[in-house]
Design a protein around this motif. Structure first.
Motif: not given
Ligand code: CA
Ligand code: C2E
Ligand code: CA
Ligand code: CA
Length: 277
Positions: A177-179, A199-202, A233-235
């Motif tokens: 998570d939050d890679f 993939i972290d949302k940043s 992909a998140e966010g």
């Molecule tokens: Ca995150």
């Protein structure tokens, strides 16, 4: 004189109660809340970018206080991790997810729910028998419950590898998570038998901007493909980000573009609508 004495003692009792309430430490409050099961789970849909269907959801805990206030996980998860309360909280999470989703998961065997497992859970390994019991009892396939753990969870490499192997042997999928937000991402990836990478949302946010991070995003995607990992992909918030991700071969996406995290009943409706599309 008597009413006066009564008033004073009433005030005193009130004061003592007030002081004792103030003294309740956040840790104590959290412990009581877990015992009283003041937690609900909301489900954020995960979309298959190739056809727009809802194929999964991430389970996200929310604390609903008796006074009606909602408290987000960013506030209580770190406290739970520091104090060891994460273990009973994770047990509660598993119980709630199965309670909420068993019927839907049995009805749609292609659907999966992702749960977040903390570093401490991974180290103790206690969540796995709890999860196995819940899955077996409810007739859900283990492959329908995915496990998300952050890089933090994998820092003590040997322990983590053991925990990942045990979870996979039990039939679950394991995602990092939050890679990209932690430290030893690359070396970790090589040594762990993972199924998926989030993939972290940043990095999603950086897509189509001139932020320095935007240079990194395609490399994360390439690397994940190279390692044969599924990518989520998140966010995802814009059509532009979606188009970029789809073109880069990312299959799964999650974000406000599709939906916020929903109460179980609303997620069921969302899934139903997005299933037939
Ligand atoms: Ca995150
Ligand atoms: P996470 O695993 O990275 O979860 C994604 C967070 O991003 C969620 O916040 C979600 O509401 C938010 N989010 C989703 N889509 C978007 C978007 O398009 N834009 C933006 N800006 N944000 C988006 P939430 O629910 O507040 O959760 C925060 C963190 O708390 C989670 O981050 C996770 O690390 C932790 N957490 C949540 N539930 C659990 C749990 O059951 N167990 C454990 N151990 N941790 C949990
Ligand atoms: Ca997560
Ligand atoms: Ca995440």
């Amino acid at each position: 004189l008597l009413p006066m004495g009564l008033l004073v003692s009433t005030l005193l009792v009130g004061l003592v109660i007030w002081v004792s309430r103030q003294r309740l430490s956040p840790e104590k409050e959290l412990a009581i809340a877990i015992r009283k099961r003041e937690f609900v789970v909301h489900y954020q849909p995960i979309i298959d970018l190739s056809n727009g269907r809802c194929v999964a959801a991430e389970a996200l805990l929310r604390w609903r206080r008796p006074d009606g206030r909602w408290i987000g996980p960013d506030l209580f998860i770190p406290l739970a991790e520091e104090t060891g309360l994460i273990s009973p909280l994770t047990d509660l999470l598993i119980e709630r997810v199965i309670e909420d989703q068993a019927a839907l998961l049995r009805a749609d065997r292609d659907l999966h729910i992702s749960i977040n497992i903390s570093a401490r859970d991974l180290e103790s390994g206690r969540f796995l028998p709890v999860l196995t019991e819940a899955v077996t009892r409810s007739g859900v396939a283990p492959s329908q419950i995915w496990i998300e753990a952050t890089e933090q969870g994998f820092i003590r490499a040997e322990i983590a590898a053991g925990a990942v192997e045990a979870a996979r042997a039990a039939g679950h999928m394991v995602a990092i998570d939050d890679f990209g937000t932690g430290y030893s991402s690359l070396s970790l990836l090589q040594g762990l038998p993972l199924d998926a990478l989030k993939i972290d949302k940043s990095f999603v946010e950086a897509i189509a901007t001139d932020a320095a991070t935007s240079v990194v995003t395609p490399h994360i995607i390439d690397m994940a493909h190279g390692l044969k990992l599924r990518i989520i992909a998140e966010g995802v918030e814009t059509r532009e980000q979606e188009a970029y991700l789809r073109a880069a071969g990312v299959r799964l996406a999650q974000g406000w573009l599709y939906s916020h995290a929903l109460p179980a009943s609303e997620f069921a409706t969302f899934h139903q609508d997005r299933k037939v599309q």
